[in-house]
Design a protein around this motif. Sequence first.
Motif, short mmCIF file in Angstrom:
data_model
loop_
_atom_site.label_atom_id
_atom_site.label_comp_id
_atom_site.label_asym_id
_atom_site.label_seq_id
_atom_site.Cartn_x
_atom_site.Cartn_y
_atom_site.Cartn_z
N PHE A 106 -10.59 -52.54 22.90
CA PHE A 106 -9.36 -52.99 23.53
C PHE A 106 -8.93 -52.01 24.62
O PHE A 106 -8.71 -50.84 24.34
CB PHE A 106 -8.26 -53.12 22.46
N ASN A 107 -8.85 -52.48 25.86
CA ASN A 107 -8.26 -51.71 26.95
C ASN A 107 -8.95 -50.36 27.17
O ASN A 107 -8.31 -49.38 27.53
CB ASN A 107 -6.78 -51.46 26.66
N SER A 108 -10.23 -50.25 26.93
CA SER A 108 -10.90 -48.95 26.99
C SER A 108 -10.95 -48.40 28.40
O SER A 108 -10.61 -47.25 28.64
CB SER A 108 -12.30 -49.08 26.41
N ALA A 109 -11.38 -49.24 29.37
CA ALA A 109 -11.52 -48.73 30.73
C ALA A 109 -10.17 -48.48 31.38
O ALA A 109 -9.90 -47.42 31.94
CB ALA A 109 -12.33 -49.72 31.58
N ASN A 110 -9.29 -49.47 31.29
CA ASN A 110 -7.98 -49.33 31.92
C ASN A 110 -7.14 -48.26 31.25
O ASN A 110 -6.32 -47.60 31.88
CB ASN A 110 -7.24 -50.67 31.90
N GLY A 111 -7.32 -48.10 29.92
CA GLY A 111 -6.55 -47.08 29.22
C GLY A 111 -6.82 -45.70 29.75
O GLY A 111 -5.94 -44.85 29.79
N ASN A 112 -8.07 -45.43 30.16
CA ASN A 112 -8.40 -44.12 30.70
C ASN A 112 -7.59 -43.83 31.95
O ASN A 112 -7.09 -42.72 32.13
CB ASN A 112 -9.90 -44.05 31.02
N GLY A 113 -7.46 -44.82 32.84
CA GLY A 113 -6.73 -44.60 34.08
C GLY A 113 -5.26 -44.34 33.83
O GLY A 113 -4.67 -43.42 34.42
N ALA A 114 -4.63 -45.12 32.96
CA ALA A 114 -3.21 -44.93 32.66
C ALA A 114 -2.98 -43.61 31.95
O ALA A 114 -2.00 -42.91 32.19
CB ALA A 114 -2.70 -46.09 31.81
N LEU A 115 -3.91 -43.24 31.05
CA LEU A 115 -3.78 -41.99 30.33
C LEU A 115 -3.90 -40.81 31.28
O LEU A 115 -3.14 -39.83 31.18
CB LEU A 115 -4.87 -41.91 29.25
N ALA A 116 -4.83 -40.90 32.21
CA ALA A 116 -5.00 -39.83 33.19
C ALA A 116 -3.74 -39.68 34.04
O ALA A 116 -3.36 -38.56 34.40
CB ALA A 116 -6.21 -40.12 34.08
N PHE A 117 -3.08 -40.77 34.36
CA PHE A 117 -1.86 -40.68 35.15
C PHE A 117 -0.77 -39.94 34.38
O PHE A 117 0.00 -39.18 34.98
CB PHE A 117 -1.36 -42.07 35.54
N ALA A 170 -1.85 -47.96 38.86
CA ALA A 170 -1.57 -49.39 38.84
C ALA A 170 -2.85 -50.20 38.97
O ALA A 170 -2.96 -51.30 38.41
CB ALA A 170 -0.58 -49.75 39.94
N LYS A 171 -3.81 -49.69 39.73
CA LYS A 171 -5.09 -50.39 39.85
C LYS A 171 -5.83 -50.39 38.53
O LYS A 171 -6.57 -51.33 38.23
CB LYS A 171 -5.93 -49.72 40.94
N ALA A 172 -5.62 -49.34 37.72
CA ALA A 172 -6.26 -49.29 36.41
C ALA A 172 -5.52 -50.17 35.40
O ALA A 172 -6.14 -50.92 34.65
CB ALA A 172 -6.31 -47.84 35.90
N ASP A 173 -4.19 -50.09 35.40
CA ASP A 173 -3.39 -50.89 34.46
C ASP A 173 -1.97 -50.99 35.00
O ASP A 173 -1.16 -50.07 34.83
CB ASP A 173 -3.40 -50.27 33.07
N ALA A 174 -1.66 -52.09 35.66
CA ALA A 174 -0.34 -52.26 36.27
C ALA A 174 0.76 -52.31 35.22
O ALA A 174 1.89 -51.86 35.48
CB ALA A 174 -0.32 -53.54 37.11
N PHE A 175 0.46 -52.82 34.04
CA PHE A 175 1.49 -52.94 33.01
C PHE A 175 1.91 -51.58 32.46
O PHE A 175 3.05 -51.40 32.06
CB PHE A 175 1.01 -53.85 31.87
N GLN A 176 1.00 -50.62 32.44
CA GLN A 176 1.36 -49.27 32.03
C GLN A 176 2.36 -48.66 33.01
O GLN A 176 3.33 -48.02 32.62
CB GLN A 176 0.10 -48.39 31.95
N VAL A 177 2.12 -48.88 34.30
CA VAL A 177 3.04 -48.36 35.32
C VAL A 177 4.36 -49.09 35.25
O VAL A 177 5.44 -48.50 35.38
CB VAL A 177 2.41 -48.47 36.72
N LEU A 178 4.32 -50.40 35.05
CA LEU A 178 5.54 -51.20 34.99
C LEU A 178 6.43 -50.77 33.83
O LEU A 178 7.66 -50.71 33.97
CB LEU A 178 5.19 -52.69 34.85
N SER A 179 5.83 -50.44 32.69
CA SER A 179 6.61 -50.06 31.51
C SER A 179 7.04 -48.61 31.55
O SER A 179 7.93 -48.21 30.79
CB SER A 179 5.79 -50.32 30.24
N LEU A 283 0.80 -58.27 40.39
CA LEU A 283 1.78 -57.27 39.99
C LEU A 283 1.47 -55.92 40.63
O LEU A 283 2.39 -55.16 40.95
CB LEU A 283 1.79 -57.15 38.47
N GLU A 284 0.22 -55.62 40.82
CA GLU A 284 -0.17 -54.36 41.47
C GLU A 284 0.42 -54.25 42.87
O GLU A 284 0.91 -53.19 43.28
CB GLU A 284 -1.70 -54.27 41.52
N THR A 285 0.39 -55.36 43.60
CA THR A 285 0.95 -55.37 44.95
C THR A 285 2.46 -55.17 44.92
O THR A 285 3.01 -54.43 45.75
CB THR A 285 0.62 -56.70 45.65
#
Length: 340
Positions: A106-117, A170-179, A283-285
């Motif tokens: 679940f969310n493995s690739a995108n989770g890395n980007g949001a976690l790094a942020f 946001a490119k990795a996971d827009a919902f992480q940035v939104l929340s 949503l990213e835009t």
Amino acid sequence: MDYASPGGTDTSTDLDVDKMNQVFEQGHAGALTPSDSSAKPNGKEGPKTLRRLAQNREAARRSRLRKKAYVQQLESSNQKLAQLEQELQRARQQGFLISTSGDQPFNSANGNGALAFGVEYARWLEEHNQKVDELGAAVSAHAGDSDLQAIIDAIMARCHEISRLKDAAAKADAFQVLSGTWTTPVERCFLWLGGFRPSELLKLLASRLEPLTEKQLGSICVLQRSSQQAEDALSLETEMLRQSAAETVAGASGSSSSCRAAGSSAGDCTGHMAAAVAKLGALETLLRQADDLRLRVLLEVQQILTTRQCARALLAVSDYFSRLRALSSLWISRPPTGMN
């Protein structure tokens, strides 16, 4: 015994040793310098020696203060590192769950980007606060406009940096940035599309930067209205996007009795869900446009205010967000309610 024989080298040696012992006992190492012509022969220090000793004591005091501040900074950094490690561990537990049904992680690739942020933001915030402290010290010391402007430019450059980092997240996971998962609970309460509302920031500045000229107040009011209109437009687009995605998902569920059904109905369901994912990609835009609005407002405020007013504005904004983080800490540590 011969106490004053002009040719007695032993006597002069004894006198030198006695003098050195006396100096070391008194702690005046500077009196041993033979080139100090101001030192008096009766054992009392001259003015140059006294100045040098005072300078040495002041240098030692400053060295102790620097060492103490460095140790405190290390302790603070260790605490923040430990906190980050705990947050990373929780994020791994929440973002790297493996489904028992054999599906992909679940969310493995995108989770890395949001976690790094989240990690990058913690680093950015620490360095940003250091720059703000530097600006506050410069204002208190009545530094010149050129010195203040250099620090202001550095802070503005850091605002552009966090915007760039947020865009990548946001490119990795827009919902992480939104929340706003990287912020404190109270900050998330005031969050708008991954950041602050520029119009609310302008209200804060208008009340904290008095006195302002009529022209400056008029320009800030115009900027506030235009910012509010842009915010309303982005909020409307976000709501329309949410409704459109919800209708698409509802259409998928209504195309068959179950999305797990076999045959063409399952294919229709898959098509609807793919369309919903494509719509949510917009949503990213919207997040990027919101960040662009925030940066544009900051730049226009910088043009309206004088250099010293701009410095005070940045300090006021930083103080506001520090108070939100402090309020969040108080909220988290509050005693439980409704319990006997």
